[in-house]
Scaffold this motif. Structure first.
Motif, short mmCIF file in Angstrom:
data_model
loop_
_atom_site.label_atom_id
_atom_site.label_comp_id
_atom_site.label_asym_id
_atom_site.label_seq_id
_atom_site.Cartn_x
_atom_site.Cartn_y
_atom_site.Cartn_z
N ASN A 153 0.95 -1.21 0.14
CA ASN A 153 -0.01 -0.39 0.19
C ASN A 153 0.65 1.28 -0.43
O ASN A 153 1.05 1.41 0.57
CB ASN A 153 -1.02 -0.23 1.30
CG ASN A 153 -1.77 1.27 1.00
OD1 ASN A 153 -2.11 2.16 0.93
ND2 ASN A 153 -3.37 0.95 1.27
N SER A 155 0.06 4.66 -0.49
CA SER A 155 -0.26 5.80 0.82
C SER A 155 0.44 5.47 1.58
O SER A 155 0.83 6.76 2.37
CB SER A 155 -1.66 6.09 0.41
OG SER A 155 -2.30 5.26 0.68
N ASP A 156 0.35 4.35 2.40
CA ASP A 156 0.25 4.00 3.80
C ASP A 156 1.78 4.40 4.06
O ASP A 156 2.31 4.26 4.77
CB ASP A 156 0.21 2.67 4.30
CG ASP A 156 -1.70 2.73 4.50
OD1 ASP A 156 -2.48 3.77 4.12
OD2 ASP A 156 -2.12 1.79 5.02
C1 LIG Z 1 -4.35 1.54 0.97
O1 LIG Z 1 -4.73 2.27 2.78
C2 LIG Z 1 -5.20 3.48 3.23
C3 LIG Z 1 -5.24 4.10 4.01
O2 LIG Z 1 -5.07 3.05 5.57
C4 LIG Z 1 -6.76 2.91 2.81
O3 LIG Z 1 -7.96 3.74 2.82
C5 LIG Z 1 -6.76 2.18 0.93
O4 LIG Z 1 -7.93 1.89 1.17
C6 LIG Z 1 -5.59 1.42 0.92
N1 LIG Z 1 -5.24 0.81 -0.25
C7 LIG Z 1 -5.12 -0.81 -1.25
C8 LIG Z 1 -4.91 -0.93 -2.06
O5 LIG Z 1 -4.77 -1.56 0.51
#
Ligand SMILES: *[C@@H]1O[C@H](CO)[C@@H](O)[C@H](O)[C@H]1NC(C)=O
Ligand SMILES: *[C@@H]1O[C@H](CO)[C@@H](O)[C@H](O)[C@H]1NC(C)=O
Ligand SMILES: *[C@@H]1O[C@H](CO)[C@@H](O)[C@H](O)[C@H]1NC(C)=O
Ligand SMILES: *[C@@H]1O[C@H](CO)[C@@H](O)[C@H](O)[C@H]1NC(C)=O
Ligand SMILES: *[C@@H]1O[C@H](CO)[C@@H](O)[C@H](O)[C@H]1NC(C)=O
Ligand SMILES: *[C@@H]1O[C@H](CO)[C@@H](O)[C@H](O)[C@H]1NC(C)=O
Length: 306
Positions: A153, A155-156
């Protein structure tokens, strides 16, 4: 048949040789910049003498044990100012050996330059005819990014990296006039992030913080979606990797036994892995070319020499 065997042997040895050369060069990589626009000096000038004195003073110093050297030698306009800084987790021995190498190397790679800066993994050395103490210098900038993208992930991951570097910046800025250095690790998903930041400790708290903030802002230019990267300025630098690349120090607790250390998958290693095969293949092709050419041309040369 004999010819085929012959060239196979040639292939084999040249590729081994090339890999060796590429590896040993990469291990002692000295990133550097000779700021040409600051002018040249001649070897027997006052500036040249002052520079030799300041460099030998740094390389032979056996008193300083905190890895930071700032020295000036001579009078204007031939004054030479120099700063040397070892990575905060480098031992005294590694630090001194690194600076001995750097003081030699910088004259080799930047001959007759009035200003220069160079970095080994464990130390940085710079000198100038300008005053460089207590001043934030972000030129030249060196970026290095791992070739491997972060796969979970994103953005995390970016957020975790920002948070980690932000807190390291604050810790380092609070350091004293001998050391402004911090390391720590964190986790994003299943991924560990190990990071290191350091300022030259002649910078005050605010300047160190500004310098690192500037470096953190530059991460998108090189490596925000990579598993490792570095932003390197003369005044401060940051580095992050997915494996522990620094020694545990006082301000970072030792790794817990439940997290075994992984291999050295750092940016330097990644660069080597990419470069060695490419260079090997290139040199191999050149070798074959000349080998075949030589064989064809030999008779011709003999005719000409008659
Ligand atoms: C990534 O993490 C964010 C925040 O925790 C979340 O909103 C998002 O759905 C996640 N995306 C994936 C592809 O797991
Ligand atoms: C440093 O050297 C350059 C080139 O010779 C010169 O233009 C500059 O004025 C010098 N700076 C100082 C502070 O002496
Ligand atoms: C200084 O030396 C470098 C390398 O020897 C050379 O490329 C450059 O043109 C020189 N600059 C001046 C101002 O003489
Ligand atoms: C310095 O150079 C020597 C010889 O090239 C090398 O063996 C040594 O590892 C270097 N030291 C550091 C700290 O890079
Ligand atoms: C990494 O990501 C960039 C941009 O998102 C992409 O262009 C590149 O092909 C990726 N590299 C690898 C090795 O997956
Ligand atoms: C060098 O650094 C030390 C420690 O930060 C400081 O006390 C000293 O004044 C500095 N020397 C110069 C010439 O700036």
């Amino acid at each position: 048949m004999a010819k085929g065997a012959h060239s196979s042997v040639l292939f084999f040895f040249s590729s081994i040789l090339v890999s060796f050369i590429a590896l040993s060069v990469a291990q002692q990589d000295f990133l550097h910049n000779c700021q040409n626009n600051n002018g040249n000096y001649t070897s027997n000038s006052a500036f040249g003498t002052n520079l030799n004195n300041v460099l030998s003073s740094i390389s032979s110093n056996t008193v300083i044990d905190y890895g930071f050297y700032n020295e000036s030698v001579g009078q204007e306009p031939d004054m030479v100012n120099a700063i040397a800084l070892c990575r905060g987790d480098a031992s005294v021995d590694v630090c001194r050996s690194c600076l001995q190498n750097a003081t030699r190397k910088i004259l080799e790679v930047c001959p007759n330059q009035k200003e220069a800066v160079g970095w080994y993994d464990n130390c940085m050395l710079r000198y100038s005819n300008k005053s460089i103490f207590g001043v934030v210098d972000t030129q030249p900038t060196i970026y290095m990014g791992s070739t491997q993208n972060f796969s979970e992930n994103l953005s995390d991951y970016k957020q975790a990296l920002q948070d980690l570097l932000g807190s390291l910046k604050d810790t380092a800025a609070l350091g004293d006039s001998l050391r402004k250095f911090a390391t720590r690790d964190t986790t994003s998903g299943f991924q560990k992030i190990y990071a290191l930041v350091q300022c030259t400790p002649d910078l005050d708290k605010l300047k160190c913080s500004d310098c690192l903030e500037n470096a953190i802002r530059k991460i998108p230019d090189c490596c925000s979606d990579k598993i490792g990267g570095r932003v390197i300025y003369p005044s401060c630098n940051l580095r992050f990797e997915n494996t522990r690349f620094f020694s545990p120090t006082a301000d970072s607790p030792p790794p817990s036994p439940s997290r075994p250390l992984k291999g050295n998958d750092n940016t330097a290693r990644t660069v080597i892995i990419i470069i060695v095969p490419i260079v090997s293949v290139m040199i191999l092709v050149i070798c074959i070319f000349f080998f075949l050419r030589m064989r064809k041309q030999k008779p011709k040369e003999m005719i000409e020499s008659k």
